[in-house]
Design an enzyme around this catalytic site. Structure first.
Site, PDB file in Angstrom:
ATOM      1  N   ASP A 227       0.833  -1.200   0.000  1.00  0.00           N
ATOM      2  CA  ASP A 227       0.000   0.000   0.000  1.00  0.00           C
ATOM      3  C   ASP A 227       0.875   1.261   0.000  1.00  0.00           C
ATOM      4  O   ASP A 227       1.894   1.320   0.697  1.00  0.00           O
ATOM      5  CB  ASP A 227      -0.862  -0.043   1.280  1.00  0.00           C
ATOM      6  CG  ASP A 227      -1.991   0.957   1.271  1.00  0.00           C
ATOM      7  OD1 ASP A 227      -2.850   0.851   0.369  1.00  0.00           O
ATOM      8  OD2 ASP A 227      -2.039   1.817   2.162  1.00  0.00           O
TER       9      ASP A 227
ATOM     10  N   GLU B  82       2.011  -0.153  -4.875  1.00  0.00           N
ATOM     11  CA  GLU B  82       1.016   0.845  -5.289  1.00  0.00           C
ATOM     12  C   GLU B  82       1.726   2.181  -5.484  1.00  0.00           C
ATOM     13  O   GLU B  82       2.349   2.700  -4.554  1.00  0.00           O
ATOM     14  CB  GLU B  82      -0.085   1.005  -4.236  1.00  0.00           C
ATOM     15  CG  GLU B  82      -1.170   1.962  -4.706  1.00  0.00           C
ATOM     16  CD  GLU B  82      -2.061   2.528  -3.600  1.00  0.00           C
ATOM     17  OE1 GLU B  82      -3.157   2.985  -3.926  1.00  0.00           O
ATOM     18  OE2 GLU B  82      -1.665   2.521  -2.425  1.00  0.00           O
TER      19      GLU B  82
END
Ligand code: GLC
Length: 522
Positions: free
Chosen positions: A197, A260
């Protein structure tokens, strides 16, 4: 070639995939029940958005324990069953890992606020500015300042997202060691890799300089975009953090690190790392972010991306995820079929977001049903992510066989899986034909990409491997358009084409894409 190069990744948003216990929220036994669908669809790996214990202020992206499963989703035993079952079916399992921030309910943060157990510096604490107020002008991605005041310490802490999501201090070796251990916990349980993330945000400026204003900002944009995140994201030292995470995954054979990254091409390619020791797949979101869905814009993206890939780096492509409007809503259902053909014939690992294979569209959410903090904190700017997170419709039974209870978000008007399976012309069947073609034809999975061109509304390119060649010709427009080259139709978005031979002078229908096989010479 590695599995993550030849394979197709499928993202499951667990809350919305399948619910086994009638509480209206999807769970691990639901994912297990859904694995057969993924095998049938022809994907190779399942990336599961966070299932760790969490107060759910950001629906699992606020983790309160990195080494357990939230009871809402099931148990560690369920997780082990999921991994075993997936592996038995030939599927890999990729876990979402959220290292940038924890929940404010994580015991690390509670310790840090109380300056105990040696965790004083596990988060980013700063005194107030000399005249009072936050130490810098840094802004939260979810509205307002990124600094939260803590009475107990009499200091501010930094949160790139919600005040309930304090950022960890990755400059502290104890944090690094703890997070590496959390990764090993899951690697030992058999996970095949991580999607990391907000990888590009993990380090912030150590001199705490103010971010400069964004000259392009206008009131319709998110308040976060008022500033350019020069000092809060994509800092040079982040690459050491990524290399450290990669070294941990490399302790185990055949694992993958996916990052990401909402960054332009020239920046995102730096996340492959020095000597390829960064992320193997730094997410390429250029198609996801593209405003102007045109042949020339996409040809330009492909060409620039291919040119900027460092030696040995493997490309990847994404059309959608749980944070962005769905592709079928952005470009329309007919063009979404062309986009599926693009995704599954480009060079590089494709990631499919749950429901793209059904052509799911964004579902408008009535104000009373809104759940996403992005919408609740900045209403009316279309920042909410609930529309692309609505439950997966398995059948047309009540509750769509997603749940026997009340779904956590309303269903959309999408055609359910069961119905699409019976319809040769459905998006689902097109997806399946395209994944089978990619699996059966190594040229599409691993060949070079050449002759990328835009010709008016037509995007075309070739894939070559040895003396094998495939030609992809896509009409991004709504009028018939001249085709290109010849060959035998191996796949089409339209019925009646497959198996026919095309030679000069043929036309694509509106929103039509074809894959042509070229016979090797002689
Ligand atoms: C990532 C996630 C998003 C989440 C944010 C904060 O962008 O994909 O859903 O809100 O990080 O963790």
């Amino acid at each position: 070639m590695e599995w993550w190069q030849t394979g197709i990744v499928y993202q499951v948003y667990p809350r919305s995939f399948r619910d086994s216990d009638g509480d209206g929220t999807g769970d691990l036994p639901g994912i297990i029940a859904g694995l057969e669908h993924l095998v049938w669809l022809g994907v190779d790996a399942v990336w599961i958005s966070p299932v760790y214990p969490s107060p759910m202020t950001d629906f699992g992206y606020d983790v309160s324990d990195y080494c357990a499963i939230d009871p809402l989703f099931g148990t560690l035993a369920d997780f082990d069953t999921l991994v075993a079952r997936a592996h038995a079916l030939g599927l890999r399992v990729i876990l979402d890992f959220v290292p940038n921030h924890t929940s404010d309910q994580h015991e690390w943060f509670i310790d840090s606020r109380n300056r105990r157990n040696g965790r004083e510096d596990w988060y980013i604490w700063r005194d107030a500015a000399p005249g009072g107020g936050p130490p810098t002008n840094w802004l939260s991605n979810f509205a307002g300042p990124a600094w939260g005041w803590d009475d107990r310490r009499g200091q501010y802490y930094y949160h790139a997202f919600l005040p309930t999501q304090p950022d960890l201090n990755w400059r502290n070796p104890a944090v690094v060691a703890a997070m590496h251990d959390a990764m090993r916990f899951w690697l030992r349980r058999g996970v095949d890799g991580f999607r990391v993330d907000v990888m590009w945000m993990m380090i912030k400026d150590d001199q705490f300089r103010d971010d400069p204003p964004n000259p392009a900002w206008h009131p319709g944009m998110s308040s976060h975009d008022r500033l350019l995140p020069v000092y809060t994201a994509d800092r040079p030292e982040v690459h050491d953090v990524v290399a450290g995470m990669r070294a941990v995954t490399d302790e185990f054979p055949a694992r993958v690190l996916i990052g990401e990254l909402y960054l332009p091409i020239d920046r995102l390619v730096t996340y492959y790392g020095l000597d390829g020791k960064g992320a193997q797949l730094p997410f390429n979101f250029q198609l996801l972010l593209l405003q102007d869905w045109s042949a020339s814009a996409i040809a330009d993206i492909i060409t620039r991306y291919e040119a900027e890939l460092p030696p040995g780096a493997w490309p990847n492509w994404v059309l959608g995820n749980h944070d962005r409007p769905r592709i079928a809503s952005r470009i329309g259902p007919a063009q979404a079929r062309v986009a599926a053909m693009l995704l599954l014939t480009l060079r590089g690992t494709p990631t499919v977001y749950m429901g793209e294979e059904l052509g799911m569209i964004d579902t408008p959410i009535p104000p009373a049903a809104v759940r996403d903090p992005a919408e609740l904190r900045e209403p009316g700017k279309a920042l909410g992510r609930d529309p692309e997170r609505t439950p997966f419709p398995w059948t047309d039974a009540p509750g769509h066989d997603f749940t026997t209870g009340t779904p956590w978000l309303p269903f959309g008007a999408d055609t359910p899986l069961s119905q699409q399976r019976e319809d040769a012309g459905s998006m689902l069947q097109l997806y399946r034909r395209l994944t089978s073609l990619r699996r059966a034809n190594p040229t599409l999975a691993t060949g070079a990409i050449t002759n990328v061109r835009a010709d008016g509304p037509v995007l075309r390119y070739e894939r070559t491997l040895g003396d094998r060649k495939s030609r992809v010709v896509l009409n991004l427009g709504v009028l018939p358009a001249a085709g290109w080259g010849g060959g035998k139709v191996a796949a089409s978005t339209h019925s009646g084409r497959v198996g026919t031979a095309l030679e000069g002078g043929w036309y694509l229908q509106p929103n039509e894409g074809v894959v042509l096989d070229i016979e090797p010479p002689g």
